[in-house]
Structure formats: C-alpha cells, structure tokens
Design an enzyme around this catalytic site. Structure first.
Site, PDB file in Angstrom:
ATOM      1  N   GLU A  34       8.485  -3.506 -35.523  1.00  8.12           N
ATOM      2  CA  GLU A  34       9.233  -4.432 -36.387  1.00  8.12           C
ATOM      3  C   GLU A  34      10.580  -4.765 -35.754  1.00  8.12           C
ATOM      4  O   GLU A  34      11.285  -3.874 -35.274  1.00  8.12           O
ATOM      5  CB  GLU A  34       9.425  -3.775 -37.761  1.00  8.12           C
ATOM      6  CG  GLU A  34       9.400  -4.743 -38.901  1.00  8.12           C
ATOM      7  CD  GLU A  34       8.011  -5.360 -39.100  1.00  8.12           C
ATOM      8  OE1 GLU A  34       7.789  -6.471 -38.589  1.00  8.12           O
ATOM      9  OE2 GLU A  34       7.180  -4.735 -39.768  1.00  8.12           O
ATOM     10  N   THR A  36      11.015  -6.179 -33.039  1.00  7.84           N
ATOM     11  CA  THR A  36      10.931  -5.999 -31.587  1.00  7.84           C
ATOM     12  C   THR A  36      10.565  -7.314 -30.891  1.00  7.84           C
ATOM     13  O   THR A  36      10.742  -7.429 -29.686  1.00  7.84           O
ATOM     14  CB  THR A  36       9.854  -4.954 -31.215  1.00  7.84           C
ATOM     15  OG1 THR A  36       8.662  -5.283 -31.939  1.00  7.84           O
ATOM     16  CG2 THR A  36      10.281  -3.541 -31.592  1.00  7.84           C
ATOM     17  N   SER A  68       0.957 -29.559 -51.872  1.00 10.75           N
ATOM     18  CA  SER A  68       0.472 -28.175 -51.867  1.00 10.75           C
ATOM     19  C   SER A  68      -0.060 -27.818 -53.240  1.00 10.75           C
ATOM     20  O   SER A  68       0.650 -27.963 -54.247  1.00 10.75           O
ATOM     21  CB  SER A  68       1.613 -27.226 -51.494  1.00 10.75           C
ATOM     22  OG  SER A  68       1.199 -25.901 -51.786  1.00 10.75           O
ATOM     23  N   GLY A 125       7.369 -15.750 -49.603  1.00 10.32           N
ATOM     24  CA  GLY A 125       8.382 -14.736 -49.919  1.00 10.32           C
ATOM     25  C   GLY A 125       7.838 -13.333 -50.027  1.00 10.32           C
ATOM     26  O   GLY A 125       8.563 -12.398 -50.333  1.00 10.32           O
ATOM     27  N   SER A 129       3.896 -13.665 -44.085  1.00  6.40           N
ATOM     28  CA  SER A 129       3.868 -14.810 -43.166  1.00  6.40           C
ATOM     29  C   SER A 129       3.128 -16.028 -43.689  1.00  6.40           C
ATOM     30  O   SER A 129       2.337 -16.639 -42.975  1.00  6.40           O
ATOM     31  CB  SER A 129       3.279 -14.417 -41.812  1.00  6.40           C
ATOM     32  OG  SER A 129       4.115 -13.503 -41.195  1.00  6.40           O
ATOM     33  N   SER A 130       3.416 -16.389 -44.917  1.00  4.36           N
ATOM     34  CA  SER A 130       2.844 -17.633 -45.415  1.00  4.36           C
ATOM     35  C   SER A 130       3.373 -18.804 -44.580  1.00  4.36           C
ATOM     36  O   SER A 130       2.656 -19.788 -44.368  1.00  4.36           O
ATOM     37  CB  SER A 130       3.169 -17.835 -46.891  1.00  4.36           C
ATOM     38  OG  SER A 130       4.560 -17.894 -47.063  1.00  4.36           O
ATOM     39  N   SER A 131       4.595 -18.703 -44.081  1.00  6.83           N
ATOM     40  CA  SER A 131       5.125 -19.836 -43.306  1.00  6.83           C
ATOM     41  C   SER A 131       4.385 -19.983 -41.978  1.00  6.83           C
ATOM     42  O   SER A 131       4.057 -21.110 -41.583  1.00  6.83           O
ATOM     43  CB  SER A 131       6.633 -19.724 -43.097  1.00  6.83           C
ATOM     44  OG  SER A 131       6.992 -18.427 -42.739  1.00  6.83           O
ATOM     45  N   GLU A 163       9.354 -23.636 -36.227  1.00 11.35           N
ATOM     46  CA  GLU A 163      10.189 -22.810 -37.103  1.00 11.35           C
ATOM     47  C   GLU A 163      11.598 -22.631 -36.521  1.00 11.35           C
ATOM     48  O   GLU A 163      12.586 -22.695 -37.247  1.00 11.35           O
ATOM     49  CB  GLU A 163       9.526 -21.447 -37.338  1.00 11.35           C
ATOM     50  CG  GLU A 163      10.226 -20.661 -38.409  1.00 11.35           C
ATOM     51  CD  GLU A 163       9.303 -19.803 -39.265  1.00 11.35           C
ATOM     52  OE1 GLU A 163       8.071 -20.007 -39.248  1.00 11.35           O
ATOM     53  OE2 GLU A 163       9.840 -18.923 -39.955  1.00 11.35           O
ATOM     54  N   ASP A 175       4.429 -13.573 -35.872  1.00 11.82           N
ATOM     55  CA  ASP A 175       3.681 -14.043 -37.037  1.00 11.82           C
ATOM     56  C   ASP A 175       2.701 -15.156 -36.658  1.00 11.82           C
ATOM     57  O   ASP A 175       1.530 -15.136 -37.047  1.00 11.82           O
ATOM     58  CB  ASP A 175       4.642 -14.553 -38.120  1.00 11.82           C
ATOM     59  CG  ASP A 175       5.657 -13.495 -38.519  1.00 11.82           C
ATOM     60  OD1 ASP A 175       5.456 -12.326 -38.161  1.00 11.82           O
ATOM     61  OD2 ASP A 175       6.641 -13.855 -39.183  1.00 11.82           O
TER      62      ASP A 175
HETATM   63  C1  GLA Z   1       9.740 -11.991 -39.291  1.00 12.81           C
HETATM   64  C2  GLA Z   1       9.743 -12.883 -38.055  1.00 12.81           C
HETATM   65  C3  GLA Z   1       9.013 -12.196 -36.916  1.00 12.81           C
HETATM   66  C4  GLA Z   1       9.536 -10.797 -36.680  1.00 12.81           C
HETATM   67  C5  GLA Z   1       9.596 -10.016 -37.999  1.00 12.81           C
HETATM   68  C6  GLA Z   1      10.237  -8.680 -37.841  1.00 12.81           C
HETATM   69  O1  GLA Z   1       8.443 -11.844 -39.788  1.00 12.81           O
HETATM   70  O2  GLA Z   1       9.128 -14.113 -38.339  1.00 12.81           O
HETATM   71  O3  GLA Z   1       9.124 -12.982 -35.744  1.00 12.81           O
HETATM   72  O4  GLA Z   1      10.783 -10.825 -36.059  1.00 12.81           O
HETATM   73  O5  GLA Z   1      10.296 -10.729 -38.996  1.00 12.81           O
HETATM   74  O6  GLA Z   1       9.449  -7.840 -37.068  1.00 12.81           O
END
Ligand code: GLA
Length: 389
Positions: A34, A36, A68, A125, A129-131, A163, A175
């Site tokens: 995380e 990283t 949406s 939210g 990673s919905s985005s 993004e 993501d």
């Molecule tokens: C978000 C970012 C990722 C990553 C994580 C943390 O999800 O979109 O690129 O940096 O935070 O690991």
C-alpha cells in the site's frame, strides 16, 4: 436479469437507440503493498467480481452524453468532444471524459461523439477503485467500438493518465492495472517501476477473502494523498544525498537503517520507513503465498496495517476499530485497511468455518462503537476488463 441485459435495456430506453458495444471492468482489492505504487515498489492486488459496465454507441455529431444508473439524480450530462479540457469537470463524468481525452493524446482521437451508459455494483468512496473501473470500462468499450489496437496494459496507462492529468488525482498505476489485467482466481504481483507482473494463484480452499466496508467514505481528491506523495519525494531527495537510488522502494530495510539519520524531520522519516518496509513485506508476502504459508501472509498483512496506521498515518479510527476487532477473532489469519485509506474498506483472510461468526461479531461490535452499519463482501478474485456485448 443479468447486469449486461439490464444495461442494454436501459440504454435503449434512455437513448432510444441500440448500444453498439459494452465492456466490463472490475474494482480491486489490494492484499498488500500500500502506497508503494508511486514509490517504485510492488503491489499485490486482485480484481474483484464486482465492477462497472459501460455501453456505448456512436453519434453523428460532436456530443458526448453520459448517464450512470448508479447516480440517476445526476441526469444525462453532456460535453462536446472538441472541448474536453483537463481539470475542467467537477462531475463524476471527469473519469470517462478523461479517458476519451487521454486516448486522443495517445494517438487515438475519436472520430465522432458518443452516447454512454454506466452501471455498476461498487459504490464510489468504498476504496475498491470504482474510479479505475469507470476509467478502464470506458477505455475497453470505446477501444473495441472503434477497433483501436490498445491492449489492456495500455488501457490501464490511459486510465492512469486520465486520472492524473484530467481529473487531477496524482494516483499510481495499481488500481487501473488490477482492473485491466486481473485474472480470475489470482492476485497480480506488479512491479510498478517496470510494469513487469506475474499472476499469483490465490489457492485458499479453507479460507475466504472478506472485505468489510467501514462506511466512512474516502476521497483521494482531498489533499492528504498528494501530501503523502510530496513527503515521499522529500524523503527520497534526502536519501539520494547518501545513497545511489531512484525510488524509496528500491532501498532495502538494512540500507535504510544505515542511512536514515539523514532525515531529520520525524514525519518524513516515518513516511519513508513505511515505503521501504512495506515493499519488503510485499515481496515476502508473495513468497509466503507461493509456499501456501497463509499464516505468514496474514502476519505481513497485520504488520502492513500497523505501518499504515502509525507511520504512514492514512488509516482512520473506524478502520482501526474494524481491524483490531478482526485480529481478535480466532480464525482470522490477517487483516488490514486496503486502498488509499482515510476510510473505505478493511480486507481480511478468514478460515471458512469462522466467516459467519467473524462477520456477525465484527459488525455488531462496530455498530456499538461507531453507530455505523459495516457491510461485508465475501470476495472472489475476478477477471480483468473485457468486452461483454
Ligand atoms: C489509491 C491509488 C493507488 C495507490 C493506493 C495506495 O488507491 O489510486 O494508486 O497509491 O491508493 O496504495
């Protein structure tokens, strides 16, 4: 009715026309590694079965129309293809707009406008990673519609570019990569410095991957994420004065301990320590997974949480409560916050026989302590982005 059929039917109703193509892209859960991915390190996420689908059709004019099914109150949002501009959009459509813009930048300009419809089952939210799913689903549907020769790895890069430059969130590649490149039954071990990757089978016949949503919405658009990135850059520039290196995650724990005195600011020191040790944990977690040593894997997840909580300071009280409750349940192999932090989800590995009791006891106690209704998902590693229609 299957979600693709619902999507197609709604498309016909809304736009009074046939969709030409639809693609699905999953959300992701990160098991370890995380913060990283912008420090040249490794990550170990898996794609989920949950995600977002995007249906499209060509228009004869320059208009882009977005709708949406998950945000019906926003109505149909219109843009002009020729007027897409970075940082110009405050709506949720910034993500798909950004992808269309980034495709043009990458040499794939759209010849005409589009009608687009989105439908998904990962709320924004949640930290799943919905985005990225929104970006990658748009890319996959549009690329297939126009026959653009863009592979899934490039779809991930286009999503990240959208993004970073268009939406204005300085995220790493994890993501979008997990969403585009995930594989059913596997985690993806990715070196974010080189984009070399390998699939790591998640063979857990006796365990489940349990995700618990804290119901605290996170937002990366807030300044904290970008602050962490800057703090890491500061740490790196100091370490570079005493070490030959180009990324925090390329420094081994031993090297770090030998030279970290060069960082005087205790906050910057903590941030760097997290990045260095988290990358080491991620590499060791892959080894543990390969050896089927699930308890070692869980132990590394726990350490990751402590580091994110104390050194990187991206957890929040609710995620800490959830995680500490999880650790106390017999049968929980490991648990940690997952994703960017400041809210969102915890991920845990739990013995199958203990899952029901685990979810019940944690959600009950969490409700007592926070008055929030935590939500559990028993997750299966799903397949990366693909065309569904
Ligand atoms: C978000 C970012 C990722 C990553 C994580 C943390 O999800 O979109 O690129 O940096 O935070 O690991």
């Amino acid at each position: 009715m299957r979600s693709t059929e619902l999507l197609i039917e709604r498309f016909r109703e809304l736009y009074r026309a046939e969709p030409e193509r639809a693609a699905f892209a999953p959300g992701r859960v990160n098991l370890i590694g995380e913060h990283t991915d912008y420090n040249g390190g490794h990550v170990l996420p898996c794609a989920l079965e949950q995600g977002i689908s995007c249906a499209v059709r060509r228009r004869t004019d320059d208009k882009l129309r977005f709708y949406s099914m998950d945000i019906p109150g926003a109505g149909v949002i219109e843009r002009e293809l020729s007027r897409l501009a970075p940082l110009s959009s405050e709506e949720w459509t910034a993500y798909p707009e950004g992808v269309i813009w980034a495709m043009a930048e990458a040499g794939y300009p759209l010849p005409c406008g589009l009608d687009l419809l989105f439908y998904g089952d990962i709320p924004a939210g949640m930290g799943l990673s919905s985005s990225a799913a929104l970006e990658v689903a748009t890319g996959a549907a549009v690329a297939s519609l126009f026959g653009f020769n863009i592979d899934n790895k490039d779809l991930a890069l286009i999503g990240k570019r959208a993004e970073n430059a268009y939406v204005g969130v300085n995220c790493g590649i994890m993501d979008q990569f997990a969403s585009a490149m995930g594989r059913r039954g596997n985690a993806v071990f990715l070196d974010t410095a080189t984009l070399e990757y390998a699939y790591a089978p998640l063979r857990m016949p006796d365990h489940e991957l349990v995700i618990i949503d804290s119901r605290v919405k996170h937002s990366l658009a807030g300044s904290a994420y970008n602050d962490r990135r800057r703090e890491c850059e500061t740490a790196l520039s100091l370490l570079e004065t005493v070490l030959e290196t180009d990324a925090l995650c390329h420094i081994s724990p031993d090297q770090f301990e030998a030279v970290c005195g060069v960082i005087e600011d205790p906050i910057i020191l903590k941030r760097a320590r997290h990045a260095v040790y988290e990358d080491d944990r991620t590499v060791r977690a892959l080894e543990a997974l390969t050896k089927n040593d699930i308890w070692e894997f869980g132990r590394l997840m726990n350490e990751s949480h402590i580091s994110l909580r104390d050194d990187y300071e991206v957890s929040c009280p609710e995620l800490d409560i959830l995680t500490e409750l999880a650790w106390a349940v017999p049968g929980c192999v490991g648990a940690r916050m997952t994703g960017g932090g400041f809210g969102g989800c915890m991920v845990a590995i739990v013995e199958k026989a203990a899952v029901k009791g685990f979810v019940e006891s944690i959600t009950d106690e969490y409700r007592k302590r926070t008055a929030l209704e935590a939500r559990a998902i028993i997750a299966e590693p799903g397949e990366g982005a693909h065309v569904v229609y």
